[in-house]
Design a protein around this motif. Structure first.
Motif, short mmCIF file in Angstrom:
data_model
loop_
_atom_site.label_atom_id
_atom_site.label_comp_id
_atom_site.label_asym_id
_atom_site.label_seq_id
_atom_site.Cartn_x
_atom_site.Cartn_y
_atom_site.Cartn_z
N VAL A 95 0.95 89.87 36.27
CA VAL A 95 2.38 89.53 36.26
C VAL A 95 2.76 88.84 37.57
CG1 VAL A 95 4.72 90.43 36.11
CG2 VAL A 95 2.92 91.42 34.69
N LEU A 96 3.34 87.64 37.45
CA LEU A 96 3.79 86.85 38.59
C LEU A 96 5.31 86.87 38.66
CD1 LEU A 96 1.66 83.60 37.92
CD2 LEU A 96 0.89 85.78 38.88
N PRO A 97 5.89 86.51 39.81
CA PRO A 97 7.35 86.36 39.88
C PRO A 97 7.81 85.19 39.00
CG PRO A 97 6.37 86.53 42.08
CD PRO A 97 5.24 86.32 41.12
N PRO A 98 9.12 85.05 38.80
CA PRO A 98 9.63 83.99 37.93
C PRO A 98 9.35 82.58 38.44
CG PRO A 98 11.32 85.65 38.36
CD PRO A 98 10.19 85.93 39.30
N ILE A 99 9.26 81.64 37.51
CA ILE A 99 9.27 80.21 37.82
C ILE A 99 10.72 79.76 37.79
CG2 ILE A 99 8.63 77.92 36.99
CD1 ILE A 99 6.09 79.20 35.82
N LEU A 100 11.19 79.13 38.86
CA LEU A 100 12.60 78.80 38.99
C LEU A 100 12.82 77.28 38.97
CD1 LEU A 100 13.43 81.35 41.80
CD2 LEU A 100 14.01 81.56 39.39
N ASP A 101 13.85 76.86 38.26
CA ASP A 101 14.23 75.45 38.20
C ASP A 101 15.61 75.31 38.84
OD1 ASP A 101 14.35 72.73 37.51
OD2 ASP A 101 15.35 73.19 35.61
N LEU A 102 15.65 75.40 40.17
CA LEU A 102 16.91 75.37 40.89
C LEU A 102 16.97 74.16 41.82
CD1 LEU A 102 17.35 79.14 41.81
CD2 LEU A 102 18.68 77.82 40.16
N PRO A 103 18.04 73.37 41.74
CA PRO A 103 18.17 72.22 42.64
C PRO A 103 18.50 72.66 44.06
CG PRO A 103 20.14 72.46 41.32
CD PRO A 103 19.17 73.50 40.82
N ASP A 104 18.21 71.81 45.00
CA ASP A 104 18.55 72.07 46.40
C ASP A 104 19.97 71.57 46.62
OD1 ASP A 104 18.56 72.65 49.06
OD2 ASP A 104 17.30 70.96 49.67
N GLN A 105 20.94 72.47 46.47
CA GLN A 105 22.33 72.07 46.61
C GLN A 105 23.13 73.18 47.26
OE1 GLN A 105 22.96 71.52 42.26
NE2 GLN A 105 24.64 72.98 42.48
N PRO A 106 24.28 72.83 47.88
CA PRO A 106 25.08 73.86 48.56
C PRO A 106 25.61 74.89 47.58
CG PRO A 106 26.21 71.72 48.55
CD PRO A 106 24.84 71.50 48.00
N ARG A 107 25.73 76.15 48.05
CA ARG A 107 26.19 77.23 47.18
C ARG A 107 27.45 77.87 47.75
NH1 ARG A 107 20.75 78.07 47.54
NH2 ARG A 107 20.89 80.01 48.70
N GLN A 108 28.43 77.03 48.09
CA GLN A 108 29.71 77.55 48.56
C GLN A 108 30.41 78.25 47.40
OE1 GLN A 108 31.73 74.16 50.18
NE2 GLN A 108 30.58 74.21 52.09
N ILE A 139 18.79 84.74 34.35
CA ILE A 139 18.99 85.89 35.23
C ILE A 139 18.10 85.78 36.47
CG2 ILE A 139 18.72 88.40 35.41
CD1 ILE A 139 19.77 88.63 32.58
N SER A 140 16.90 85.24 36.31
CA SER A 140 16.04 84.99 37.48
C SER A 140 16.72 84.05 38.47
CB SER A 140 14.71 84.39 37.03
OG SER A 140 14.01 85.26 36.17
N GLU A 141 17.37 83.00 37.95
CA GLU A 141 18.08 82.06 38.83
C GLU A 141 19.26 82.74 39.50
OE1 GLU A 141 19.03 78.88 36.18
OE2 GLU A 141 16.97 78.10 36.13
N CYS A 142 19.95 83.61 38.77
CA CYS A 142 21.06 84.35 39.37
C CYS A 142 20.58 85.26 40.51
CB CYS A 142 21.77 85.20 38.31
SG CYS A 142 22.64 84.25 37.04
N LEU A 143 19.45 85.92 40.29
CA LEU A 143 18.90 86.78 41.34
C LEU A 143 18.53 85.97 42.58
CD1 LEU A 143 16.63 89.10 39.14
CD2 LEU A 143 18.76 89.75 40.29
N GLN A 144 17.90 84.82 42.37
CA GLN A 144 17.48 83.99 43.50
C GLN A 144 18.69 83.49 44.29
OE1 GLN A 144 14.47 83.71 44.46
NE2 GLN A 144 14.07 81.76 45.47
N TRP A 145 19.77 83.16 43.59
CA TRP A 145 20.97 82.64 44.25
C TRP A 145 21.99 83.73 44.55
CZ3 TRP A 145 22.33 77.29 41.59
CH2 TRP A 145 21.57 76.30 42.20
N ARG A 146 21.61 84.99 44.40
CA ARG A 146 22.44 86.14 44.76
C ARG A 146 23.78 86.14 44.00
NH1 ARG A 146 20.31 88.00 49.84
NH2 ARG A 146 18.07 87.62 49.66
N LYS A 147 23.70 86.02 42.68
CA LYS A 147 24.88 86.06 41.83
C LYS A 147 24.91 87.38 41.06
CE LYS A 147 25.88 81.82 42.95
NZ LYS A 147 27.05 81.48 43.81
N PRO A 148 25.96 88.19 41.20
CA PRO A 148 26.07 89.40 40.39
C PRO A 148 26.10 89.05 38.90
CG PRO A 148 27.67 89.41 42.18
CD PRO A 148 27.08 88.04 42.14
N VAL A 149 25.48 89.90 38.07
CA VAL A 149 25.31 89.59 36.65
C VAL A 149 25.85 90.72 35.78
CG1 VAL A 149 23.61 89.21 34.82
CG2 VAL A 149 23.31 88.09 37.05
#
Length: 361
Positions: A163-176, A249-259
């Motif tokens: 089992v590996l961690p998630p593969i993430l498809d997240l752009p490099d952009q500001p998260r204000q 949900i993996s993307e939310c965890l990476q970007w610290r978004k409550p779910v």
């Protein structure tokens, strides 16, 4: 190295992982042909990273009102066409087949005796992984839907040595952080979701789903599906409401978004994801569009867990380009953090689940 890469396109999560893999594989000495199934070709969008890709009907699950429709699933699939497609794929010249739980490529490789590698969330469901909602049919599907020789699972915790961690498809952009809550419940009745959200006029919501027109409905801004706009609104959201699919949900965890998450009724994978999230304390789980639960979550939105995942797609792309020789357990060990304070929260024992406030419906 030449690879046939099959992707189950029923949900956006598989395609999102494939986009990350396509970018990582592009500069390497590997030739990749892409195959997508499970959704009509004219309903695929933002497919530029895959160039000229192949498409087959494949197999998929039908949903209705937030749950699996087994009758619709039986009626909507054509097993004879599926078997014909699996047997007719031209596999000459491929060194390996990679599948993200895509059945046509997996069964084609199985029947032809070509090494087949599974990279996806479904391959993480071993004996140590939390499971909920399983029955004889769901277990049969998990084992036989897309069989592989080398299973590489993806999950939020190292539940097994493959089992590996998630593969993430997240752009490099500001998260204000803005004050809106992002809502993506594609398997629900969208009018019902909108009415549910309109009960809280003090909170702004941005609701995404295929088929929605871009318009305002009181405090709810409706959006049709769009990768770039969705990721932009995800980056600036204060929190997210979604089904219990793995990738978002993996993307939310990476970007610290409550779910706040609602698993798809009758779907073992989503019910099991919800159980894991509750055990890890990574999200609050509901099982209906309950107004009291939403009111409580909006008033007492918990802080997001301090989770960070490696760039798994880059490591996997190099692994594939080098012939996929390293053993899965060694690959997994290299990707999970081991320093004190970095590894994910220890899961709670399942018998304590009912005591968690995060599981209230």
């Amino acid at each position: 190295m030449r690879i046939l890469y099959g992707v189950q396109a029923t949900g956006q999560g598989h395609i999102s992982r494939a986009r990350a893999m396509a970018r990582a594989l592009a500069p390497l000495d590997v030739e990749v042909d892409w195959l997508f199934t499970g959704r009509p070709r004219d309903r695929l969008f933002d497919m530029e990273p895959f160039g000229t890709f192949a498409h087959r009907r494949g197999l998929t699950f039908a949903t209705r009102s937030g749950g699996i429709s087994y009758l619709g699933t039986v009626v909507g699939n054509n097993l004879f066409e599926f078997l014909r497609d699996a047997r007719s794929l031209r596999l000459g010249g491929y060194d390996a087949i990679v599948t993200d739980f895509e059945p046509v490529s997996a069964w084609a490789g199985h029947l032809a005796g070509i090494r087949t590698i599974g990279i996806g969330h479904q391959y993480a469901f071993g004996s140590g992984t939390p499971v909920s909602g399983g029955n004889m049919l769901s277990r049969f599907i998990m084992r036989h839907f897309a069989p592989v020789d080398v299973p590489l699972g993806l999950h939020w915790h190292p539940y097994g040595n493959n089992v590996l961690p998630p593969i993430l498809d997240l752009p490099d952009q500001p998260r204000q952080q803005d004050d809106h809550v992002l809502v993506y419940l594609p398997f629900e009745d969208q009018a019902e979701v909108t009415r549910w959200l309109q009960q809280f006029p003090q909170q702004r919501f941005r609701q995404y789903a295929a088929g929605l027109a871009c318009e305002e409905a009181g405090n709810v801004l409706l959006h049709p599906t769009s990768i770039s706009a969705f990721k932009r609104d995800l980056a600036s959201s204060r929190a997210v409401i979604c089904n219990s699919g793995f990738e978002l949900i993996s993307e939310c965890l990476q970007w610290r978004k409550p779910v706040l998450t609602k698993p798809l009724a009758g779907q073992m994978e989503q019910l099991s994801n919800a159980k894991a999230l509750a055990q890890l304390r990574y999200a609050r789980v509901i099982h209906s569009l309950c107004s009291d639960a939403l009111a409580d979550w909006l008033q007492r939105t918990p802080a997001a867990p301090p989770v960070h995942f490696h760039k798994v797609h880059e490591v996997l792309a190099r692994w594939l380009a080098e012939g996929a020789r390293q053993a899965p357990d060694q690959l997994a060990a290299s990707l999970w953090p081991t320093a004190p304070g970095q590894l994910h929260t220890r899961p709670l024992h399942s018998s304590r689940l009912d005591a968690l406030p995060s599981t209230a419906a």
